[in-house]
Design a protein around this motif. Structure first.
Motif: not given
Length: 161
Positions: A22-25, A52-55, A106-112
């Motif tokens: 889920t943390h892949q970008v 695998p999920t919408a982010e 910097q690239i963040y997933r959501d606000n994580d």
């Protein structure tokens, strides 16, 4: 039966892989840009959801010397990306003085904030030259300097009389 520990181990491994997935970008960000003092340079960044999920993703663009470099649109938030979907985002960089200071993306997933990708971009800066300044502007400066020279010369001559 000994099949339960094997099934449990396989299930646990698949769960860990799913959580990590889920943390892949994927991203395409330049590692080097060339700017000209005083002019805007567009920085294009391509972001793809490889999980695998919408982010959605938050991208920050910063510099170590904000007094030499101006960044417009320093914080960008993408729309929600489905798995495999990509988007291009843009930021502008204007160098205010000759500088070789880097830019950090910097690239963040959501606000994580604990799961991010950091990319360094080296910047080389060119000074202005005659073609960027323009021939008309150059001729105007010559004409203005000539007028100032002759007017100041006439005042000196009239003060001597």
């Amino acid at each position: 039966m000994k099949i339960y520990p094997i099934v449990l181990t396989v299930s646990l491994v698949l769960l860990v892989q799913a959580v990590n997935a889920t943390h892949q970008v994927e991203y395409n960000v330049p590692t080097r840009i060339t700017t000209t003092v005083g002019e805007l340079t567009t920085l294009q960044m391509d972001i793809k959801n490889a999980g695998p999920t919408a982010e959605y993703y938050k991208i920050t663009v910063t510099t170590t010397s904000p007094n030499k470099m101006e960044i417009t649109n320093p914080v960008i938030t993408t729309q929600t990306l489905k798995p495999g979907q990509a988007v291009s985002v843009f930021s502008n960089v204007r160098t205010l003085a000759e500088s070789s200071d880097p830019i950090t993306v910097q690239i963040y997933r959501d606000n994580d904030l604990s799961h991010s990708q950091s990319i360094g971009i080296s910047v080389s800066t060119k000074k202005l030259s005659l073609p960027e300044f323009g021939l008309i502007g150059f001729l105007q400066i010559i004409a203005l300097a000539t007028i100032v020279y002759f007017l100041s010369g006439n005042r000196i001559m009239s003060s001597r009389r």
